[in-house]
Enzyme design. Structure first.
Site, mmCIF file in Angstrom:
data_model
loop_
_atom_site.group_PDB
_atom_site.id
_atom_site.type_symbol
_atom_site.label_atom_id
_atom_site.label_comp_id
_atom_site.label_asym_id
_atom_site.label_seq_id
_atom_site.Cartn_x
_atom_site.Cartn_y
_atom_site.Cartn_z
ATOM 1 N N ASP A 1 -3.846 -1.434 -1.747
ATOM 2 C CA ASP A 1 -3.916 -0.013 -2.085
ATOM 3 C C ASP A 1 -5.206 0.358 -2.812
ATOM 4 O OD1 ASP A 1 -3.557 -1.199 -4.488
ATOM 5 O OD2 ASP A 1 -1.634 -0.268 -4.953
ATOM 6 N N GLY B 1 9.780 4.364 -9.375
ATOM 7 C CA GLY B 1 8.894 5.293 -8.667
ATOM 8 C C GLY B 1 8.292 4.713 -7.392
ATOM 9 N N CYS C 1 -3.001 6.785 -4.455
ATOM 10 C CA CYS C 1 -1.685 7.333 -4.126
ATOM 11 C C CYS C 1 -1.022 7.911 -5.374
ATOM 12 C CB CYS C 1 -0.786 6.268 -3.518
ATOM 13 S SG CYS C 1 -1.310 5.777 -1.864
ATOM 14 N N CYS D 1 -24.773 -6.303 9.975
ATOM 15 C CA CYS D 1 -23.697 -6.410 8.982
ATOM 16 C C CYS D 1 -24.001 -7.553 8.002
ATOM 17 C CB CYS D 1 -22.351 -6.649 9.651
ATOM 18 S SG CYS D 1 -21.007 -6.843 8.466
ATOM 19 N N LYS E 1 7.070 -7.891 -7.330
ATOM 20 C CA LYS E 1 7.265 -7.338 -5.985
ATOM 21 C C LYS E 1 7.322 -8.427 -4.917
ATOM 22 C CE LYS E 1 5.381 -2.711 -6.511
ATOM 23 N NZ LYS E 1 4.320 -1.758 -6.116
ATOM 24 N N CYS F 1 -4.721 17.642 -18.702
ATOM 25 C CA CYS F 1 -4.332 17.230 -17.349
ATOM 26 C C CYS F 1 -3.378 16.052 -17.499
ATOM 27 C CB CYS F 1 -5.549 16.867 -16.497
ATOM 28 S SG CYS F 1 -6.430 15.443 -17.102
ATOM 29 N N CYS G 1 -20.824 -10.263 8.686
ATOM 30 C CA CYS G 1 -20.517 -10.828 10.002
ATOM 31 C C CYS G 1 -21.670 -10.656 10.983
ATOM 32 C CB CYS G 1 -19.217 -10.241 10.563
ATOM 33 S SG CYS G 1 -19.382 -8.625 11.323
ATOM 34 N N CYS H 1 -18.752 -3.588 8.795
ATOM 35 C CA CYS H 1 -19.497 -3.037 9.930
ATOM 36 C C CYS H 1 -19.302 -1.515 9.953
ATOM 37 C CB CYS H 1 -18.997 -3.607 11.253
ATOM 38 S SG CYS H 1 -19.418 -5.326 11.553
ATOM 39 N N HIS I 1 10.801 5.362 -3.244
ATOM 40 C CA HIS I 1 10.832 6.401 -2.211
ATOM 41 C C HIS I 1 10.038 5.980 -0.981
ATOM 42 C CE1 HIS I 1 6.766 8.297 -2.171
ATOM 43 N NE2 HIS I 1 6.662 7.540 -3.230
HETATM 44 ZN ZN LIG Z 1 -19.240 -6.887 9.896
#
Ligand SMILES: [Zn+2]
Lengths: 86, 412
Positions: free
Chosen positions: B142, B81, B200, B260, B98, B366, B263, B186, B84
């Site tokens: 992901d 799967g 996904c 931030c 992978k 579902c 940073c 940020c 694709h």
């Molecule tokens: Zn930052």
């Protein structure tokens, strides 16, 4: 009244489920980004959680978080949530 | 015929050999690359986090371009799967890690490229040690937790981060932590609530979309390596691609935020934290088992539902998946009302007929038994409480059905 066109992306588009953009009517005296967000939350309460993490861009420039800017009908507003998939 | 050792007298100021000149010729003559650019590529070490839909095109293009060392992190194995969209894997690699599968493809494509594979979950414990071995990091992950982890780790190790993401028909690309530009935090200081994040595996994604975004990531990586001050590296700007509308938009991002947490001027995050806790989600896009959120009385297991079917007890089976998923496969005699429509007036009217007039139990179904719980709750809000006991959701959903009852049920 002023009509503000808001381009929707990713999760916001999915949750609002009205296509590429929505048009929000704001009273002429209340044309600011904070009021716009308030109106969107009222009209589409299901988007509230997502909206809080989104970036708002006016004419392809992101607003600072918590910045409240005056907007007009010619402005292009874009509501952009983070996308994490890959 | 002259001896081939004369190469040194033909090529000065660089150490590319004839094979490299032949292989990279079209790239060498591209304006702003040249032998110097090619030498920089050869010396570069790039880490790719994720060997999936984005990581495959990133790795293949960078390998083809002659990046000297490619690191690949991924803990997952190749499944049919994936193919694709994850164009760096092959049918024959099913079940193979992978990172190994992709490294093998890289070797076949360009044997001059060195690869380092990390067949492990990228975590707060492993991230810094891995990143330190490279010059540039590509986020091709992901999930939200990994994105915050990679970004913070790049700030702490001072590495530029080429970030891409994609879902359905859309994608985003930008470069973080480059030349004093902003980092991921940020822009997005607070992670999205876990329940608002579409994976996904739930929302779908198209191969060419991750292909476009991954290719753009590879290109930005090449520009950063090339280090030409005229290069318009995509830092301080977010490029958004809407593949369905065929529109690219580039939005100017706020600059680095003084406030931030990682940073900014007074960072409070000076070492990596637990990002699974911070994001309330795993370093993985796979959803895993769904937890029970509704009361016990509202839960029906797939075995219990199977018994109900066998005993021919009258009931309504209501599938709340999106219409396009219902069309792929469904249990016999099930009705479909997508979760988005479940609390609409005409849906509630229908449900009221079932529970009130026909006095039937309604079982909600579902894919994984997640949305069916939401469905029970939203219906309960809309119908009289004396009918609430007639509503149950089927735990583990259709995946549970396929696993425990009928393995011939199609899995997507
Ligand atoms: Zn930052």
């Amino acid at each position: 009244m002023t009509i503000i066109k808001c381009l929707l992306f990713a999760k916001v588009k999915e949750v609002i489920n009205k296509g590429e953009y929505i048009e929000i009517e704001l009273p002429d005296t209340e044309c600011t980004t904070n009021n716009l967000l308030k109106h969107i939350n009222e009209q589409y309460p299901q988007v509230k959680d997502v909206l809080s993490t989104c970036l708002l861009a006016i004419n392809l420039e992101f607003l600072k978080r918590d910045e409240d800017r005056v907007i007009q009908s010619t402005d292009e507003v874009a509501i952009i949530p983070p996308v994490s998939g890959g | 015929m002259q001896d081939s050792s004369n190469i040194a007298s033909y090529t000065q100021n660089h150490s590319l050999d004839n094979k490299e000149i032949e292989r990279y010729g079209r790239q060498l003559i591209t304006p702003d690359i040249g032998v110097q650019g090619q030498m920089l590529l050869k010396a570069a070490k790039v880490l790719i986090v994720g060997a999936g839909g984005l990581g495959c095109p990133v790795a293949l293009y960078l390998a083809a371009a002659g990046v000297g060392m490619l690191g690949i992190v991924d803990y997952d194995t190749v499944e049919i799967g994936n193919l694709h969209r994850q164009i760096g894997h092959r049918e024959s690699s099913t079940g193979v890690p992978k990172c190994e599968s992709l490294a093998a493809q890289i070797k076949e494509l360009n044997s001059l490229v060195e690869t380092k594979t990390f067949n492990t979950v990228f975590t707060s414990d492993t991230a810094i040690d891995i990143i330190k071995q490279f010059d540039i990091v590509v986020d091709a992950s992901d999930n939200v937790a990994t994105r915050y982890l990679v970004s913070d780790a790049c700030v702490l190790t001072k590495k530029p981060l080429v970030s891409g993401s994609a879902l359905k028909w859309e994608g985003q690309v930008t470069v973080y932590n480059y030349n004093n530009g902003p980092c991921y935090r940020c822009l997005f200081p607070v992670p999205p609530p876990a329940e608002t994040v579409t994976r996904c595996s739930d929302g779908g994604v198209l191969g060419p979309i991750v292909g476009v975004i991954g290719s753009l990531q590879a290109l930005e990586t090449i520009k950063i390596i090339n280090n030409n001050p005229q290069n318009g590296v995509l830092s301080g700007r977010l490029m958004i691609y809407d593949g369905l509308a065929a529109v690219f938009r580039t939005v100017r991002i706020r600059s680095k935020q003084a406030s931030c947490q990682v940073c900014g001027d007074n960072p409070t995050i000076t070492q990596l934290i637990d990002y699974t806790q911070f994001c309330r989600s795993n370093y993985s896009e796979s959803a895993g088992k769904v937890e029970d959120r509704v009361e016990k009385e509202k839960i029906l297991t797939v075995d219990q539902y199977n018994d109900i079917l066998k005993s021919s007890t009258k009931h309504i089976l209501l599938d709340v998946r999106p219409k396009n998923q219902f069309e792929i496969c469904s249990l016999p005699n099930s009705f479909n009302i997508p979760i988005e429509d479940i609390d609409k007036e005409d849906s509630i009217e229908k449900i009221n007929v079932w529970v009130k007039d026909d006095q039937l139990p309604v079982y909600l179904l579902c894919r994984r038994g997640n949305k069916s719980q939401d469905a029970v709750e939203s219906i309960c809000k809309k119908i009289d409480s004396k009918f609430h006991s007639q509503l149950k959701h089927i735990k583990d959903g259709l995946l549970g059905w396929a696993e425990s009852i009928d393995p011939s049920f199609p899995i997507y």
